[in-house]
Design a protein around this motif. Structure first.
Motif, PDB file in Angstrom:
ATOM      1  N   SER A   2       0.840  -1.184   0.000  1.00 10.67           N
ATOM      2  CA  SER A   2       0.000   0.000   0.000  1.00 10.67           C
ATOM      3  C   SER A   2       0.886   1.249   0.000  1.00 10.67           C
ATOM      4  CB  SER A   2      -0.940   0.000   1.204  1.00 10.67           C
ATOM      5  OG  SER A   2      -0.195  -0.041   2.390  1.00 10.67           O
ATOM      6  N   VAL A   3       0.268   2.356  -0.359  1.00 13.41           N
ATOM      7  CA  VAL A   3       0.989   3.612  -0.520  1.00 13.41           C
ATOM      8  C   VAL A   3       0.303   4.674   0.332  1.00 13.41           C
ATOM      9  CG1 VAL A   3       1.733   5.343  -2.189  1.00 13.41           C
ATOM     10  CG2 VAL A   3       1.496   2.960  -2.904  1.00 13.41           C
ATOM     11  N   LYS A   4       1.113   5.433   1.048  1.00 12.53           N
ATOM     12  CA  LYS A   4       0.575   6.466   1.939  1.00 12.53           C
ATOM     13  C   LYS A   4       0.119   7.690   1.130  1.00 12.53           C
ATOM     14  CE  LYS A   4       2.501   8.840   6.027  1.00 12.53           C
ATOM     15  NZ  LYS A   4       1.274   9.241   6.637  1.00 12.53           N
ATOM     16  N   VAL A   5      -1.020   8.238   1.511  1.00  9.04           N
ATOM     17  CA  VAL A   5      -1.519   9.468   0.872  1.00  9.04           C
ATOM     18  C   VAL A   5      -1.932  10.449   1.966  1.00  9.04           C
ATOM     19  CG1 VAL A   5      -3.269  10.484  -0.640  1.00  9.04           C
ATOM     20  CG2 VAL A   5      -2.392   8.214  -1.134  1.00  9.04           C
ATOM     21  N   THR A   6      -1.533  11.705   1.801  1.00  5.94           N
ATOM     22  CA  THR A   6      -1.991  12.744   2.726  1.00  5.94           C
ATOM     23  C   THR A   6      -2.505  13.942   1.934  1.00  5.94           C
ATOM     24  OG1 THR A   6       0.201  13.748   2.920  1.00  5.94           O
ATOM     25  CG2 THR A   6      -0.361  12.079   4.542  1.00  5.94           C
ATOM     26  N   ILE A   7      -3.472  14.619   2.521  1.00  6.54           N
ATOM     27  CA  ILE A   7      -4.030  15.849   1.932  1.00  6.54           C
ATOM     28  C   ILE A   7      -3.852  16.965   2.963  1.00  6.54           C
ATOM     29  CG2 ILE A   7      -6.079  16.944   0.958  1.00  6.54           C
ATOM     30  CD1 ILE A   7      -7.260  13.995   0.786  1.00  6.54           C
ATOM     31  N   ASN A   8      -3.317  18.073   2.515  1.00 13.39           N
ATOM     32  CA  ASN A   8      -3.114  19.212   3.417  1.00 13.39           C
ATOM     33  C   ASN A   8      -4.311  20.169   3.302  1.00 13.39           C
ATOM     34  OD1 ASN A   8      -2.342  21.516   4.749  1.00 13.39           O
ATOM     35  ND2 ASN A   8      -0.238  21.505   3.962  1.00 13.39           N
ATOM     36  N   ILE A  51      -3.521   3.676   0.202  1.00  8.37           N
ATOM     37  CA  ILE A  51      -4.230   3.157  -0.969  1.00  8.37           C
ATOM     38  C   ILE A  51      -3.468   1.963  -1.527  1.00  8.37           C
ATOM     39  CG2 ILE A  51      -5.282   5.368  -1.591  1.00  8.37           C
ATOM     40  CD1 ILE A  51      -3.014   5.688  -3.684  1.00  8.37           C
ATOM     41  N   PRO A  52      -4.158   1.053  -2.206  1.00  9.31           N
ATOM     42  CA  PRO A  52      -3.462  -0.063  -2.827  1.00  9.31           C
ATOM     43  C   PRO A  52      -2.613   0.416  -4.014  1.00  9.31           C
ATOM     44  CG  PRO A  52      -5.809  -0.138  -3.347  1.00  9.31           C
ATOM     45  CD  PRO A  52      -5.613   0.977  -2.364  1.00  9.31           C
ATOM     46  N   ASP A  53      -1.626  -0.377  -4.336  1.00 10.63           N
ATOM     47  CA  ASP A  53      -0.695  -0.031  -5.429  1.00 10.63           C
ATOM     48  C   ASP A  53      -1.400   0.320  -6.735  1.00 10.63           C
ATOM     49  OD1 ASP A  53       1.817   0.044  -4.432  1.00 10.63           O
ATOM     50  OD2 ASP A  53       2.325  -2.029  -4.943  1.00 10.63           O
ATOM     51  N   ASP A  54      -2.504  -0.381  -7.022  1.00 10.51           N
ATOM     52  CA  ASP A  54      -3.160  -0.151  -8.314  1.00 10.51           C
ATOM     53  C   ASP A  54      -3.883   1.198  -8.388  1.00 10.51           C
ATOM     54  OD1 ASP A  54      -5.342  -0.736  -6.706  1.00 10.51           O
ATOM     55  OD2 ASP A  54      -6.137  -2.308  -8.012  1.00 10.51           O
ATOM     56  N   ASN A  61      -1.458  11.300 -10.280  1.00 10.61           N
ATOM     57  CA  ASN A  61      -1.967  12.262 -11.268  1.00 10.61           C
ATOM     58  C   ASN A  61      -2.681  13.414 -10.562  1.00 10.61           C
ATOM     59  OD1 ASN A  61      -1.045  10.798 -13.430  1.00 10.61           O
ATOM     60  ND2 ASN A  61      -3.016   9.840 -13.883  1.00 10.61           N
ATOM     61  N   ALA A  62      -3.461  13.088  -9.558  1.00  9.75           N
ATOM     62  CA  ALA A  62      -4.161  14.127  -8.801  1.00  9.75           C
ATOM     63  C   ALA A  62      -3.165  15.016  -8.065  1.00  9.75           C
ATOM     64  CB  ALA A  62      -5.136  13.488  -7.812  1.00  9.75           C
ATOM     65  N   ALA A  63      -2.152  14.390  -7.479  1.00 10.92           N
ATOM     66  CA  ALA A  63      -1.126  15.169  -6.772  1.00 10.92           C
ATOM     67  C   ALA A  63      -0.411  16.109  -7.738  1.00 10.92           C
ATOM     68  CB  ALA A  63      -0.135  14.233  -6.092  1.00 10.92           C
ATOM     69  N   ASP A  64      -0.099  15.606  -8.930  1.00 11.84           N
ATOM     70  CA  ASP A  64       0.610  16.428  -9.930  1.00 11.84           C
ATOM     71  C   ASP A  64      -0.281  17.568 -10.437  1.00 11.84           C
ATOM     72  OD1 ASP A  64       2.758  14.735  -9.656  1.00 11.84           O
ATOM     73  OD2 ASP A  64       2.357  13.615 -11.507  1.00 11.84           O
ATOM     74  N   ALA A  65      -1.580  17.298 -10.518  1.00 12.05           N
ATOM     75  CA  ALA A  65      -2.503  18.292 -11.069  1.00 12.05           C
ATOM     76  C   ALA A  65      -2.953  19.328 -10.034  1.00 12.05           C
ATOM     77  CB  ALA A  65      -3.739  17.593 -11.634  1.00 12.05           C
ATOM     78  N   CYS A  66      -2.841  19.001  -8.768  1.00  9.95           N
ATOM     79  CA  CYS A  66      -3.326  19.915  -7.719  1.00  9.95           C
ATOM     80  C   CYS A  66      -2.591  21.249  -7.816  1.00  9.95           C
ATOM     81  CB  CYS A  66      -3.120  19.293  -6.339  1.00  9.95           C
ATOM     82  SG  CYS A  66      -3.565  20.422  -5.006  1.00  9.95           S
ATOM     83  N   PRO A  67      -3.328  22.341  -7.978  1.00 11.29           N
ATOM     84  CA  PRO A  67      -2.685  23.638  -8.199  1.00 11.29           C
ATOM     85  C   PRO A  67      -1.905  24.173  -6.997  1.00 11.29           C
ATOM     86  CG  PRO A  67      -5.074  23.884  -8.112  1.00 11.29           C
ATOM     87  CD  PRO A  67      -4.791  22.422  -8.106  1.00 11.29           C
ATOM     88  N   VAL A  68      -2.163  23.615  -5.831  1.00  6.58           N
ATOM     89  CA  VAL A  68      -1.459  24.111  -4.637  1.00  6.58           C
ATOM     90  C   VAL A  68      -0.630  23.015  -3.970  1.00  6.58           C
ATOM     91  CG1 VAL A  68      -3.063  26.002  -4.191  1.00  6.58           C
ATOM     92  CG2 VAL A  68      -3.538  23.730  -3.232  1.00  6.58           C
ATOM     93  N   SER A  69      -0.415  21.917  -4.680  1.00  4.42           N
ATOM     94  CA  SER A  69       0.431  20.810  -4.172  1.00  4.42           C
ATOM     95  C   SER A  69       0.003  20.353  -2.783  1.00  4.42           C
ATOM     96  CB  SER A  69       1.910  21.231  -4.165  1.00  4.42           C
ATOM     97  OG  SER A  69       2.321  21.601  -5.451  1.00  4.42           O
ATOM     98  N   ALA A  70      -1.285  20.180  -2.623  1.00  2.00           N
ATOM     99  CA  ALA A  70      -1.801  19.809  -1.302  1.00  2.00           C
ATOM    100  C   ALA A  70      -1.807  18.295  -1.066  1.00  2.00           C
ATOM    101  CB  ALA A  70      -3.216  20.349  -1.129  1.00  2.00           C
ATOM    102  N   ILE A  71      -1.550  17.517  -2.126  1.00  2.00           N
ATOM    103  CA  ILE A  71      -1.630  16.060  -2.013  1.00  2.00           C
ATOM    104  C   ILE A  71      -0.223  15.471  -2.071  1.00  2.00           C
ATOM    105  CG2 ILE A  71      -2.481  13.937  -3.095  1.00  2.00           C
ATOM    106  CD1 ILE A  71      -4.751  15.684  -4.305  1.00  2.00           C
ATOM    107  N   THR A  72       0.056  14.572  -1.132  1.00  2.00           N
ATOM    108  CA  THR A  72       1.334  13.871  -1.137  1.00  2.00           C
ATOM    109  C   THR A  72       1.061  12.370  -1.263  1.00  2.00           C
ATOM    110  OG1 THR A  72       2.273  15.533   0.321  1.00  2.00           O
ATOM    111  CG2 THR A  72       3.477  13.462   0.140  1.00  2.00           C
ATOM    112  N   VAL A  73       1.751  11.725  -2.198  1.00  2.00           N
ATOM    113  CA  VAL A  73       1.598  10.284  -2.425  1.00  2.00           C
ATOM    114  C   VAL A  73       2.945   9.611  -2.206  1.00  2.00           C
ATOM    115  CG1 VAL A  73       0.989   8.492  -4.098  1.00  2.00           C
ATOM    116  CG2 VAL A  73      -0.223  10.687  -4.124  1.00  2.00           C
ATOM    117  N   GLY A  74       2.962   8.620  -1.317  1.00  2.00           N
ATOM    118  CA  GLY A  74       4.203   7.861  -1.078  1.00  2.00           C
ATOM    119  C   GLY A  74       5.025   8.439   0.058  1.00  2.00           C
TER     120      GLY A  74
END
Ligand code: SF4
Length: 74
Positions: A2-8, A51-54, A61-74
């Motif tokens: 699984s992969v860690k995800v955080t939202i600021n 989240i699962p690897d898949d 993609n969501a992290a890359d697209a977020c205009p304020v870089s609020a999402i961190t994956v991994g």
């Protein structure tokens, strides 16, 4: 695996890009339009989880697209 995800939530502007367009499989609209993890992926609260690897590509993609870089994956 699984992969860690955080939202600021201090940075999120409720634009909806992540949960409406880029990755509705992982993110959903939360209180006041803030991005939240879907309940299946939460570990304690709407902004921290795993989240699962898949689902990693979509979340990234969501992290890359977020205009304020609020999402961190991994
Ligand atoms: S793309 Fe970023 S700013 Fe927009 S709702 Fe998602 S986390 Fe918030």
């Amino acid at each position: 695996m699984s992969v860690k995800v955080t939202i600021n939530h201090d940075e999120c502007t409720s634009c909806g890009l992540c949960y409406n367009d880029e990755c509705p499989d992982v993110f959903e609209e939360g209180e006041e339009g803030l991005s939240s993890l879907k309940s299946d992926f939460r570990k304690g609260g709407p902004t921290d989880g795993e989240i699962p690897d898949d689902k990693k590509g979509c979340a990234q993609n969501a992290a890359d697209a977020c205009p304020v870089s609020a999402i961190t994956v991994g």
